[in-house]
Design an enzyme around this catalytic site. Sequence first.
Site, PDB file in Angstrom:
ATOM      1  CG  ASP A   1      45.982 -43.089  26.275  1.00  8.76           C
ATOM      2  OD1 ASP A   1      47.170 -43.130  25.504  1.00  8.76           O
ATOM      3  OD2 ASP A   1      44.593 -42.893  25.650  1.00  8.76           O
TER       4      ASP A   1
ATOM      5  CG  ASP B   1      44.389 -45.012  28.967  1.00 11.80           C
ATOM      6  OD1 ASP B   1      45.036 -45.514  28.981  1.00 11.80           O
ATOM      7  OD2 ASP B   1      43.178 -44.599  27.996  1.00 11.80           O
TER       8      ASP B   1
END
Length: 770
Positions: free
Chosen positions: A316, A516
Amino acid sequence: MNHVQRNRTFRLPGTEPALLAVTTAALTAGAVAWLLGARDLADLCWALGTVAAVVPAVAWVLAALHRGQAGVDLIAVVALGGTLAVGEYLAGALIALMLATGRTLESVAQRRASRDLRALLEHAPRTARRRTGAEVCTVPSADVVPGDLLVVGPGEVVPVDGRVAGDTAVLDESVLTGEPLAVRRPAGEPVRSGVVNAGGAFEMRATATEQDSTYAGIVRLARQAGAESAPVVRLADRYAAWFLPLSLTAAGLAWLVSGSAVRAVAVLVVATPCPLLLAAPVAVVSGLSRTSRLGVVVRDGGALEALGRARTLLLDKTGTLTEGRPQVLDVVAAPGWQSSQVLRLAASIDQYSPHVLAQAVVDAARERGLRLSAPADVSEEPGRGAAGTLAGRRLTVGRFGSPDGQPGWGRAVDNRALLDGAAVAWLSVDDRPVGAVLLHDPVRPDAPRTLRRLRAAGVGRLVMLTGDRPEPALEVGAVLGLDEVRAGLTPADKVAAVRAERARAVTVMVGDGVNDAPALAAADIGVAMGARGATASSEAADVVLTTDRVDRLADAVAVAVRSRRIAVQSALGGMMMSLAAMAVAAAGLLQPAPGALLQEGIDVVVILNALRALGDGRAARPALRPSTEALIHRFAAEHDDLREVLEAVRSAADRLSADAGPESLAAVAEVHRLLTERLLPHEYAEEHELYPALAPALGSPEATATMSRAHAEIERLARRIATHLALAGTTGQTLAPEQLDDLRACLYGLHTVLRLHFTQEEENYFSLAP
């Protein structure tokens, strides 16, 4: 039924420690009885220890066969049964102890979290406020149907997907995108469930039910991804796949050729895969201990083994590769204003605002030692900014009112914000813009070094998966040299990307937010940046970084690679020695009890080798003396203080581009003063204090040679600027036309060199200190 449930079905908690206690007690009691001459009692104790191990060992074998596996435990069961059949009870007790020890070590390593996604469920909205006419009533969010008009108050979570129906909504969408900046959604724009209202109350029209909304889909994705995660096959079981049939074949041939069952049992005793039962778990547990000392929690030994085999890393952006907190990139002042003045006034108003950007402005002002004033009549309009009265003048900080009334320097600010992927906070005095503060989310200083080390450890593919816009994502990807950047992704898109990469190689996913969690659960190994309390991502992860440093990921991978290599060395070495002992036993030269003792010697050798995983190996980063660490922290702090000098250099260059009059010349003179009094002494101290201190840790003075060359270039440009000022002094304090181009080039060049030089030092040197 997923792998976690299957393991619980066939494993009772506490079985391994209890078996270890029983077998240890039986072996010890038998040894004491044998020393006292009570041979029958000794055999009884050893036989009881052997029988105690047979029962759970059979259960473990049946569980493995149920999963389609035939691992090391099967050889142990056969050997235990053989020792009982031929009366070699001491050998049986020794095998039982080794079996119990290996299983206990493995159970210590197997502490995988339950992926229950508590944080996701806790964040999910339970109620909604539905408006019917003039009446607003609270209803369960499950009762909301498309078309309902809902009211979302400040700080509340949007319960279902919908569209803004009234005033502009200011939303914190970080739970879905990971981005920390608030987003404005005008009337008619879609709003997703799970985001938080960061402004005033607004109305929205529901377009989906709770179950069909975005946030419920995230929870389902995470659950499905966790259920699809395949169990990690133990290193020991992979080797047992060929060692098991080889051992049984050798024992059978020994029995067939000699006609002696004892000889066959002796082969099985020395074939008992204690190197597999002990060496691999010891190396893995040692690796887990090592990672925990580095601030990395690895949930189980299987995750550590898989981490050592990883070849693809997905990351990420926000909070992982970047700081995750906005910082001031630059301060631009209108003609007649100073950047420090703009920052001080903006921070004076913003100190009363809870907005994340406002806090960044206040932090930057305080870091530069600016004294803030206390304004009166402070107010804040959600989505617009804060306002207050100071010294009888009305100040506002936030969005610019109308692009039509924007001055020329303001349009340059907008262009730069677009190029740098930055947000802009405008400062206006009495409705007239006087300056702007540019803010961005900077790359972590330790990120470049981390990615280089990961590539060196064998990770061949580095990919960014982010919900952010493509422009800032691509810029970060270019700076870090990533293989691919995929931006604007939803949580479902991230899961799909993880599955696609996982089909090609062992894949690691690194993230730090609730959004996430599904991707972490879908990867072979999920890594959570857990230092900031991102509970959902931590729950879904196999590895949690407990410190806010991404370089700990490279440390963990290095430890995992080394631990796995040592485990393989120990297991293969032990098996080779066992094979040699099997040949001796098959020839009738080794009886079961001496064979068991010989196997003990082999175990000691492989365990000692496996314990090397507790050590550092080759240092992950250069070892620094405390005095060197102190110097690094000192110069890092000076870098923060010198940001003002960089801004002054850029501002003076911009002024020269617009006007070459006396005010511009005064700005250049101020730059020269800052260079002479602050910057050049800093560079000199780095050259003569920091770099010599770093040389032993980096290997030689040549390691800092490039940075020394940058110091020389900075000094050259500073002298050139001083020469231009001297020439201007001989012509009545004015710049000759032929000076302008070169002086502008010097200032812009100096600004570029300084930014690059500061970044290189922060990434290569300052990131070495914890």
